[in-house]
Design a protein around this motif. Structure first.
Motif, PDB file in Angstrom:
ATOM      1  N   PHE A   1      29.012  43.025  35.525  1.00 16.20           N
ATOM      2  CA  PHE A   1      30.196  43.256  35.220  1.00 16.20           C
ATOM      3  C   PHE A   1      31.298  44.457  35.350  1.00 16.20           C
ATOM      4  CE2 PHE A   1      33.057  43.519  31.496  1.00 16.20           C
ATOM      5  CZ  PHE A   1      34.051  42.643  32.101  1.00 16.20           C
ATOM      6  N   GLN A   2      31.908  44.157  36.530  1.00 14.74           N
ATOM      7  CA  GLN A   2      32.693  45.984  37.151  1.00 14.74           C
ATOM      8  C   GLN A   2      34.464  45.070  36.764  1.00 14.74           C
ATOM      9  OE1 GLN A   2      31.241  46.112  40.876  1.00 14.74           O
ATOM     10  NE2 GLN A   2      30.066  47.861  40.200  1.00 14.74           N
ATOM     11  N   PRO A   3      34.329  45.535  35.300  1.00  8.94           N
ATOM     12  CA  PRO A   3      36.345  45.231  35.017  1.00  8.94           C
ATOM     13  C   PRO A   3      37.143  45.803  35.948  1.00  8.94           C
ATOM     14  CG  PRO A   3      35.197  45.877  33.413  1.00  8.94           C
ATOM     15  CD  PRO A   3      33.866  45.681  34.126  1.00  8.94           C
ATOM     16  N   GLU A   4      36.478  47.338  35.546  1.00  6.94           N
ATOM     17  CA  GLU A   4      37.827  48.308  36.477  1.00  6.94           C
ATOM     18  C   GLU A   4      37.895  47.967  37.960  1.00  6.94           C
ATOM     19  OE1 GLU A   4      35.836  49.718  33.435  1.00  6.94           O
ATOM     20  OE2 GLU A   4      34.776  49.416  35.176  1.00  6.94           O
ATOM     21  N   ARG A   5      37.047  47.662  38.734  1.00  7.20           N
ATOM     22  CA  ARG A   5      37.562  47.160  40.129  1.00  7.20           C
ATOM     23  C   ARG A   5      37.931  45.906  39.994  1.00  7.20           C
ATOM     24  NH1 ARG A   5      32.882  45.728  44.000  1.00  7.20           N
ATOM     25  NH2 ARG A   5      33.971  44.722  46.166  1.00  7.20           N
ATOM     26  N   ASP A   6      37.758  44.340  39.314  1.00  7.27           N
ATOM     27  CA  ASP A   6      38.459  43.516  39.257  1.00  7.27           C
ATOM     28  C   ASP A   6      39.882  43.763  38.813  1.00  7.27           C
ATOM     29  OD1 ASP A   6      35.620  42.431  39.178  1.00  7.27           O
ATOM     30  OD2 ASP A   6      35.531  41.629  37.853  1.00  7.27           O
ATOM     31  N   ALA A   7      40.212  44.607  37.985  1.00 11.66           N
ATOM     32  CA  ALA A   7      41.236  44.719  37.314  1.00 11.66           C
ATOM     33  C   ALA A   7      42.398  45.403  38.954  1.00 11.66           C
ATOM     34  CB  ALA A   7      41.335  46.002  36.443  1.00 11.66           C
ATOM     35  N   ASP A   8      41.882  46.354  39.268  1.00 11.32           N
ATOM     36  CA  ASP A   8      42.399  46.601  40.677  1.00 11.32           C
ATOM     37  C   ASP A   8      42.179  45.913  41.855  1.00 11.32           C
ATOM     38  OD1 ASP A   8      42.712  49.355  39.833  1.00 11.32           O
ATOM     39  OD2 ASP A   8      40.558  50.248  41.240  1.00 11.32           O
ATOM     40  N   SER A   9      41.549  44.462  42.151  1.00  8.97           N
ATOM     41  CA  SER A   9      42.151  43.589  42.921  1.00  8.97           C
ATOM     42  C   SER A   9      43.027  42.853  41.960  1.00  8.97           C
ATOM     43  CB  SER A   9      40.609  42.884  42.859  1.00  8.97           C
ATOM     44  OG  SER A   9      39.464  43.438  43.294  1.00  8.97           O
ATOM     45  N   LEU A  10      42.657  41.980  41.120  1.00  6.25           N
ATOM     46  CA  LEU A  10      43.988  41.036  41.227  1.00  6.25           C
ATOM     47  C   LEU A  10      45.219  42.394  40.574  1.00  6.25           C
ATOM     48  CD1 LEU A  10      42.541  39.381  37.400  1.00  6.25           C
ATOM     49  CD2 LEU A  10      43.493  38.782  39.067  1.00  6.25           C
ATOM     50  N   ARG A  11      45.390  43.500  40.090  1.00  6.66           N
ATOM     51  CA  ARG A  11      46.612  43.947  41.002  1.00  6.66           C
ATOM     52  C   ARG A  11      46.968  44.465  42.112  1.00  6.66           C
ATOM     53  NH1 ARG A  11      44.236  49.025  37.592  1.00  6.66           N
ATOM     54  NH2 ARG A  11      45.944  48.485  35.254  1.00  6.66           N
ATOM     55  N   GLN A  12      46.331  44.112  42.777  1.00  5.02           N
ATOM     56  CA  GLN A  12      47.098  43.903  44.527  1.00  5.02           C
ATOM     57  C   GLN A  12      47.442  42.203  44.492  1.00  5.02           C
ATOM     58  OE1 GLN A  12      43.642  44.869  47.152  1.00  5.02           O
ATOM     59  NE2 GLN A  12      42.766  47.017  45.557  1.00  5.02           N
ATOM     60  N   ILE A  13      46.617  41.449  44.141  1.00  5.22           N
ATOM     61  CA  ILE A  13      46.655  40.087  44.669  1.00  5.22           C
ATOM     62  C   ILE A  13      47.812  39.638  43.990  1.00  5.22           C
ATOM     63  CG2 ILE A  13      46.406  37.440  43.124  1.00  5.22           C
ATOM     64  CD1 ILE A  13      43.509  38.688  44.047  1.00  5.22           C
ATOM     65  N   VAL A  14      48.612  40.710  42.701  1.00  7.95           N
ATOM     66  CA  VAL A  14      49.425  40.219  42.198  1.00  7.95           C
ATOM     67  C   VAL A  14      50.907  40.839  43.060  1.00  7.95           C
ATOM     68  CG1 VAL A  14      51.314  41.252  40.177  1.00  7.95           C
ATOM     69  CG2 VAL A  14      48.793  39.791  39.344  1.00  7.95           C
ATOM     70  N   GLU A  15      50.646  42.361  43.102  1.00 10.77           N
ATOM     71  CA  GLU A  15      51.286  42.437  44.426  1.00 10.77           C
ATOM     72  C   GLU A  15      52.221  41.949  45.223  1.00 10.77           C
ATOM     73  OE1 GLU A  15      52.373  46.690  46.198  1.00 10.77           O
ATOM     74  OE2 GLU A  15      50.500  46.438  44.954  1.00 10.77           O
ATOM     75  N   ARG A  16      51.178  40.679  46.409  1.00 12.87           N
ATOM     76  CA  ARG A  16      51.281  40.769  47.588  1.00 12.87           C
ATOM     77  C   ARG A  16      51.539  39.277  47.335  1.00 12.87           C
ATOM     78  NH1 ARG A  16      45.527  42.193  48.527  1.00 12.87           N
ATOM     79  NH2 ARG A  16      44.044  39.554  47.582  1.00 12.87           N
ATOM     80  N   HIS A  17      51.062  39.020  46.195  1.00 12.17           N
ATOM     81  CA  HIS A  17      51.975  36.940  46.094  1.00 12.17           C
ATOM     82  C   HIS A  17      53.282  36.773  45.580  1.00 12.17           C
ATOM     83  CE1 HIS A  17      50.642  33.594  44.521  1.00 12.17           C
ATOM     84  NE2 HIS A  17      51.276  32.892  43.467  1.00 12.17           N
ATOM     85  N   GLU A  18      53.034  35.828  46.689  1.00  7.39           N
ATOM     86  CA  GLU A  18      54.203  34.951  46.981  1.00  7.39           C
ATOM     87  C   GLU A  18      54.344  33.347  46.915  1.00  7.39           C
ATOM     88  OE1 GLU A  18      55.156  36.023  51.496  1.00  7.39           O
ATOM     89  OE2 GLU A  18      56.029  36.746  50.262  1.00  7.39           O
ATOM     90  N   GLY A  19      55.830  32.768  46.899  1.00 11.45           N
ATOM     91  CA  GLY A  19      55.453  31.910  47.181  1.00 11.45           C
ATOM     92  C   GLY A  19      55.348  30.395  46.003  1.00 11.45           C
TER      93      GLY A  19
END
Length: 296
Positions: free
Chosen positions: A53-71
């Motif tokens: 369980f690596q929540p810090e890494r997961d949080a970084d990945s989700l921030r990138q997902i939110v930033e590039r998400h569109e549509g």
């Protein structure tokens, strides 16, 4: 006759494109699982346990997902799919269970756990939050989910410790209007040591008198509190950049320095999925007026 979309592409061509995309997605998922297995094998060969369980890494990945998400695809759907993939792949490395706080509605806890950890992980209902703390502390790599209530029925966070269970994440992480699985909760897990670079630090604080009434003014959020004849216990959240002595000063400025203050975890600051992905989610964003009244 089949309708032709405005872009001139026939429905048959679009279906063929969807099939090709689905094939690529499936191939990528299999490749990801293979890479995870290889990473686990390399850690084992090197004699390193490695945290599943690596929540810090997961949080970084989700921030990138939110930033590039569109549509038009809902962001919550993307988050759920991504978390299910993460959980399924990491569960290949170790059989992990999630212990659920029995003090909350079981259906709400199940929805929350399934949204964040998928269907491939074992869910174990507990009797209450303290039971969850004990189960995680006694395990090697299990996870706990504790619902956040303004007024706790018992100061369960007293059982958190650096060597045992401590706070590792806060849910929901991506804050959306009318989102599914929106029960406020904390994720508990063990680690080699307390994360010292978390966005938000979490403290167990105790006063022999009443809870200071101006904590929010000092940037301190009361996640939960418990009153007894001996005084008041509180679970506090504050910027992880502040050293403990500054947290004590902030409490003093709010009304009273606590008799006990010890760090029991930390988490990545939630982000606003309806706004700018770069905007931090501050404690005061979730500090309801009734919380403020309860301190007075």
């Amino acid at each position: 006759m089949a309708q032709i979309p405005d872009n001139g592409t026939s429905p048959e061509a679009l279906r063929a494109r969807i099939d090709e995309i689905d094939t690529r997605i499936h191939e990528a998922l299999m490749q990801r699982a293979e890479a995870e297995a290889g990473l686990a094998a390399s850690r084992e060969q090197a004699g390193k346990q490695g945290a599943v369980f690596q929540p810090e890494r997961d949080a970084d990945s989700l921030r990138q997902i939110v930033e590039r998400h569109e549509g038009t695809l809902p962001l919550a759907t993307v988050e759920h799919i991504w978390r299910s993939i993460i959980s399924a792949c990491t569960n290949l490395q170790a059989d992990t269970a999630v212990f659920l706080d029995g003090g909350a509605e079981l259906t709400d806890m199940l929805d929350l756990a399934r949204f964040y950890f998928g269907f491939s992980i074992e869910l174990v209902p507990g009797s209450d939050a303290a039971d969850v703390v004990g189960a995680v502390s006694d395990s090697k790599g299990d996870i706990g989910l504790v619902a956040l209530n303004d007024r706790a029925e018992l100061p369960w966070w007293r059982g958190l410790s650096e060597a045992g269970a401590h706070v590792r994440a806060r849910l929901p992480f991506v804050v959306l209007d009318e989102r599914p699985a929106d029960l406020p909760a904390l994720v508990l897990a063990k680690a080699d040591s307390l994360v010292d670079n978390a966005d938000i630090a979490v403290y167990d604080a105790r006063w022999s008198d009443v809870l200071p009434g101006r904590l929010m003014d000092q940037g301190i959020e009361v996640l939960s509190f418990f009153r007894s004849a001996a005084g008041v216990d509180a679970l506090l959240a504050i910027s992880g950049e502040l050293p403990e002595e500054d947290v004590l000063k902030a409490c003093a400025a709010a009304g009273a320095e606590p008799d006990v203050l010890r760090r029991v975890g930390g988490y990545a600051a939630p982000i606003d999925g309806d706004g700018d992905a770069d905007d931090g989610f501050e404690p005061e964003d979730t500090f309801e007026s009734e919380d403020r009244d309860s301190q007075e």
